[in-house]
Design a protein around this motif. Sequence first.
Motif, short mmCIF file in Angstrom:
data_model
loop_
_atom_site.label_atom_id
_atom_site.label_comp_id
_atom_site.label_asym_id
_atom_site.label_seq_id
_atom_site.Cartn_x
_atom_site.Cartn_y
_atom_site.Cartn_z
N ARG A 1 149.39 -6.15 -50.26
CA ARG A 1 149.37 -7.61 -50.29
C ARG A 1 150.70 -8.16 -49.81
NH1 ARG A 1 149.37 -10.12 -54.83
NH2 ARG A 1 147.84 -11.78 -54.49
N TYR A 2 150.61 -9.04 -48.83
CA TYR A 2 151.79 -9.72 -48.31
C TYR A 2 151.49 -11.20 -48.17
CZ TYR A 2 153.11 -4.95 -47.08
OH TYR A 2 153.40 -3.61 -47.13
N PRO A 3 152.48 -12.08 -48.41
CA PRO A 3 152.22 -13.52 -48.40
C PRO A 3 152.29 -14.12 -47.00
CG PRO A 3 154.49 -13.11 -49.04
CD PRO A 3 153.85 -11.76 -48.86
N HIS A 4 151.44 -15.12 -46.78
CA HIS A 4 151.43 -15.88 -45.52
C HIS A 4 151.05 -17.33 -45.83
CE1 HIS A 4 151.52 -12.03 -43.38
NE2 HIS A 4 150.58 -11.63 -44.22
N LEU A 5 151.32 -18.20 -44.88
CA LEU A 5 150.94 -19.60 -45.04
C LEU A 5 149.58 -19.87 -44.44
CD1 LEU A 5 154.18 -21.68 -44.32
CD2 LEU A 5 153.45 -20.56 -46.42
#
Length: 625
Positions: free
Chosen positions: A603-607
Motif C-alpha cells: 500500500r502506497y498513498p496517492h492523490l
Amino acid sequence: MSAMSALPRVALALALGVGGLASAPSRADDRPLIQLQVDASDLARRIQHVRLQMPVQPGPLRLWYPRWIPGNHAPTGPINQIAGLRLSAGGQGIAWTRDDTDMYAFDLVVPPGAQTLDVEFDYLSPTASDQGRVAMTQDMLSLQWHRVLMYPAEMAADAIRVEARLRLPAEWSYGTALTLQSVERGELHFAPQALVDLVDSPVYAGRHFQRFELDQGSTPVALNVMADEPEQLLASAPMLDAHRALVKEADAVFGARPFAHYDFLLALSDTFSGIGLEHHQSSENGTYADYLRGEGPFIDNDLLPHEYVHAWVGKYRRPVGTFTPHYNTPMRNGLLWVYEGQTQYWAVVLAARSGLWTSEQTQEVIAQTVANYETRKGRQWRSLHDTVHQGIVDFNDLPQAWGDWQRGFDFYAEGSLLWLAVDAEIRQLSKGRRSLDDVAKAFYAGGDGSTRVSQFTEDDVFAALQAVQPGDWPAFIESRLDAVDAPLDGLEKAGWRIIYNEQPNLAIEDAESAGGYDDYSYSLGLSLDDEGLISSVVWQSPAFVAGLAKDTQVVAVNGRAYSASRLERAIRRAQQDRQPIDLLLRQDDHYRHVQINYHDGLRYPHLQRIDGSRDWLTSIVKARR
C-alpha cells in the motif's frame, strides 16, 4: 536592528564604564568594537584557531558563549566543541571560572590598568557525524560565527560591533552576505558590523566553488555553490531556470524583498553534513552531490525554497519570543506553527510553481505527507501545538525509538497541512477571489532592504487573515493546533483525497533510493535498510502488534534469507493465501520467530480528485510568473 528592550542593569553599568566592557568614544560609532580572528586553514585536523580582542576596563567581567542560536529553536550552542580557552591582558594570563549553573558563562576579573582583553581558544570541528555536524572537510567549509565567538554578558547583540578576519586555505573561493573590506596576506577582512548581523552571515568556502547570478536587479540574488568535485558544479539549464523562477515566484507571493541582497549558500556533498538554516540575507543549505545537475533525488528540492521564504517569514517578520536581545536569552517557540509551518507550506508551493518539482512529484509529496500524519498515532495524545517545543525536548538530538508515537518536529510538515487548510478555506469562502497569497502580500509587506525586524503576535496573524477574508480564524486554527487527533482536512477542502494502492509513491521511492532503505510503513508498518535492519516501526501497525521494534534485524522471511524482494513477494502471497508472514529476527544476541497477520498487500498513498468538488490544489501550485 534595535534591542527588544532596555539594557539590563549590569549591561548599563558596563556601558557607563563602571567595570568590564568599555566603549570607544573616539570612534564615529561608539559601540564597543571586538576584533575577531579565525584561522580555518587546518583542514586535516579540522581545528579552527580563534582569537578575540575586546576593549575592557578593570573589574569583574562575565563572558558568554552563544547558547540560543537563531533558527535552531533550542539551546544548541556547541560549547562541548571548544577547548584551550586562554584569557590574557598585556601578555599576562587571567584566571577564569565557569558558572556552576550556566555552563555557557565564564567569569574573570580584569586586572588594574588593562584596556584590552585577549581571548583565545580552539573550535574543534567534528571529524565524523557522530560528533555533530560535519562542516569542515578537505574540500569545503561552513563557518558559523556563533561557534567561534565569546561576548560580554548582558550586552545586546546589536550594541556590539565586530571586525572579523578569516584565513582560508590557499586558492579557495567563498560566498557570504558579509561585505569584504580588504585581503591582507591571504586573510579576509570583513567590514565592522553589529554582532547580530555577523552571526546572521555565515561563510561557505571551498576548493571547488561557483557563483550563479539568479537576479542582478537592485536587490540581487545569487547562488553560491561548493562541491566535492568540480563536475558537480556543472548546473543543468533547467535547474538554473527553476532557481531563477523561484526568485520571481517568491516576489509574486510576498512582494518587496526585505533585504539589500541575498546569497544562497549551497554545499553539494556526500560527506559534508546536510543542513538548512535561514538568515536574513543568506541561507545555509546542504544537499545531494548531483542536485545542481538535476540528477539526484527530487525529495530535497524544497530545501532552498524553504530557506528563501524565511527571509520574509521568520527573519523580517519574526514571532514575538523568537527575537531576543542576545544569544543567551531563552527563546519562546509558541508561534513556530507560523515561523516554520507556513514557511514549509510556501516551500512546497514555490517548489511546484518554480519547476523544482513537476506536478506529479508535487502530488506524490503531498500524498506522502498527508498519509504520514493520518497514520501517526502520536496525534492521539500530543497536539500539533505542543510539537513546537520539540527542539528543547529533544535536547540530545538523538534518534527516537518510536518516532511516530513520541512525535517530533511535526510543526514543519503537519504545520504545512494546517496552512493548506487555511488557503483552501479562504478560496472556498471567497469563491476563488482571494487566497493565502493575498494574506502574505499584506502581512509580509514593509521590508526596506535592511535587516530590520518586525515582530508579530498570534492576534496579528488572525487579524491579517480577517482583513483578507472574514471568518472565525481563531477557532479554525486553534481547533487544528490544540486538539489531539485533529482532522487533517486541508486536502479535501482543496478538492482531493488520499487513496492507497500497490503502485509505488514517487516521493517514497525517491527517498528509498537516496537513503538505501525500503519503506513498508503503510502496509506492514515498518521500514528496513538494505541488510534487513529495521529503522522504524509504526505504532500499533501489524509489525508493532507482532512485537517488532526498531534496530531489530530481519534474518529470514518465510524460512529464506532476507531480501527486500523476498519480503515484497511474501506480502503479495499473504494477500492471496491469507497465511501469516513468518520472520526470523535477531535482537541483540537473541533470535526469535514472529508471525505477522497482514493480508492487504502493498500500500502506497496517492492523490485522487473528489468528484464534483472545486480543484483548489491545482490553482495553488500553478505558476504565477
